[in-house]
Design a protein around this motif. Structure first.
Motif, short mmCIF file in Angstrom:
data_model
loop_
_atom_site.label_atom_id
_atom_site.label_comp_id
_atom_site.label_asym_id
_atom_site.label_seq_id
_atom_site.Cartn_x
_atom_site.Cartn_y
_atom_site.Cartn_z
N GLU A 100 -73.56 -48.06 100.91
CA GLU A 100 -72.61 -48.50 101.94
C GLU A 100 -71.56 -47.42 102.22
O GLU A 100 -71.27 -47.12 103.38
CB GLU A 100 -71.93 -49.79 101.49
N VAL A 101 -71.03 -46.82 101.16
CA VAL A 101 -70.03 -45.77 101.33
C VAL A 101 -70.63 -44.55 102.03
O VAL A 101 -70.00 -43.96 102.92
CB VAL A 101 -69.42 -45.38 99.96
N GLU A 102 -71.85 -44.18 101.66
CA GLU A 102 -72.52 -43.06 102.32
C GLU A 102 -72.72 -43.35 103.81
O GLU A 102 -72.49 -42.49 104.65
CB GLU A 102 -73.86 -42.76 101.65
N ALA A 103 -73.14 -44.56 104.13
CA ALA A 103 -73.37 -44.93 105.53
C ALA A 103 -72.04 -44.91 106.29
O ALA A 103 -71.98 -44.41 107.42
CB ALA A 103 -74.01 -46.31 105.61
N THR A 104 -71.00 -45.44 105.68
CA THR A 104 -69.68 -45.45 106.33
C THR A 104 -69.18 -44.02 106.54
O THR A 104 -68.67 -43.69 107.61
CB THR A 104 -68.67 -46.24 105.47
N ALA A 105 -69.34 -43.19 105.53
CA ALA A 105 -68.89 -41.79 105.65
C ALA A 105 -69.68 -41.06 106.73
O ALA A 105 -69.11 -40.31 107.52
CB ALA A 105 -69.05 -41.08 104.31
N ALA A 106 -70.98 -41.29 106.79
CA ALA A 106 -71.80 -40.65 107.83
C ALA A 106 -71.39 -41.13 109.21
O ALA A 106 -71.28 -40.34 110.15
CB ALA A 106 -73.28 -40.95 107.58
N ASN A 107 -71.12 -42.42 109.33
CA ASN A 107 -70.69 -42.97 110.61
C ASN A 107 -69.33 -42.39 111.01
O ASN A 107 -69.12 -42.02 112.17
CB ASN A 107 -70.63 -44.50 110.53
N ASP A 108 -68.41 -42.32 110.05
CA ASP A 108 -67.09 -41.75 110.33
C ASP A 108 -67.21 -40.30 110.76
O ASP A 108 -66.52 -39.85 111.68
CB ASP A 108 -66.18 -41.85 109.09
N ALA A 109 -68.10 -39.56 110.11
CA ALA A 109 -68.30 -38.15 110.47
C ALA A 109 -68.87 -38.04 111.88
O ALA A 109 -68.45 -37.18 112.65
CB ALA A 109 -69.24 -37.48 109.46
N ARG A 110 -69.83 -38.91 112.22
CA ARG A 110 -70.40 -38.89 113.58
C ARG A 110 -69.31 -39.19 114.62
O ARG A 110 -69.23 -38.53 115.66
CB ARG A 110 -71.53 -39.91 113.71
N GLU A 111 -68.48 -40.19 114.33
CA GLU A 111 -67.41 -40.54 115.26
C GLU A 111 -66.41 -39.39 115.40
O GLU A 111 -65.96 -39.08 116.51
CB GLU A 111 -66.69 -41.81 114.78
#
Length: 106
Positions: free
Chosen positions: A44-55
Motif C-alpha cells: 500500500e505504501v509503495e503504491a501510494t508513493a508511486a502515485n504521489d510521484a506520478r502526481e
C-alpha cells in the motif's frame, strides 16, 4: 509420594505442555498475521508513493509547460521589439546613406 500426588504432577505437566503448545500456536499465528499485514502495508505504501510521484511529475510537467509558454511569449515580444528597432535603424541608415550620396552628386 502417593499415587494421587504423582497423577496430579503428571496432569499438571500435561496441562503445562498444552499451554506451551497453545502459546506457540498463537505466537505462530500472530507472526503470520503480522507478516501478512506488514506485506500488505508495504504494498500500500509503495503504491501510494508511486502515485504521489506520478502526481508530482505531472504537476512539474504542467508548471514547466506554463513556464516555457511564458518565456516563449516574452522572447517573442522581445524579438519583435528588436526587429522593429532594427527596421527603424535600417531605414534611418538608408536615409543617411542616400543623403550622403545625394550631397556628393550635387
Amino acid at each position: 509420594m502417593s499415587r494421587e500426588s504423582i497423577l496430579k504432577v503428571k496432569e499438571a505437566e500435561e496441562k503445562a505442555e498444552r499451554i506451551v503448545e497453545e502459546a506457540k500456536e498463537r505466537a505462530k499465528a500472530m507472526i503470520e498475521t503480522a507478516e501478512r499485514e506488514g506485506r500488505a502495508l508495504c504494498t500500500e505504501v509503495e503504491a501510494t508513493a508511486a502515485n504521489d510521484a506520478r502526481e508530482a511529475m505531472a504537476e512539474l510537467r504542467a508548471r514547466t509547460a506554463e513556464t516555457l509558454e511564458r518565456v516563449d511569449a516574452e522572447a517573442h515580444e522581445e524579438m519583435e521589439a528588436i526587429r522593429k528597432e532594427a527596421f527603424l535603424r535600417k531605414r534611418s541608415a538608408e536615409k543617411i546613406v542616400i543623403r550622403g550620396l545625394m550631397s556628393k552628386c550635387r
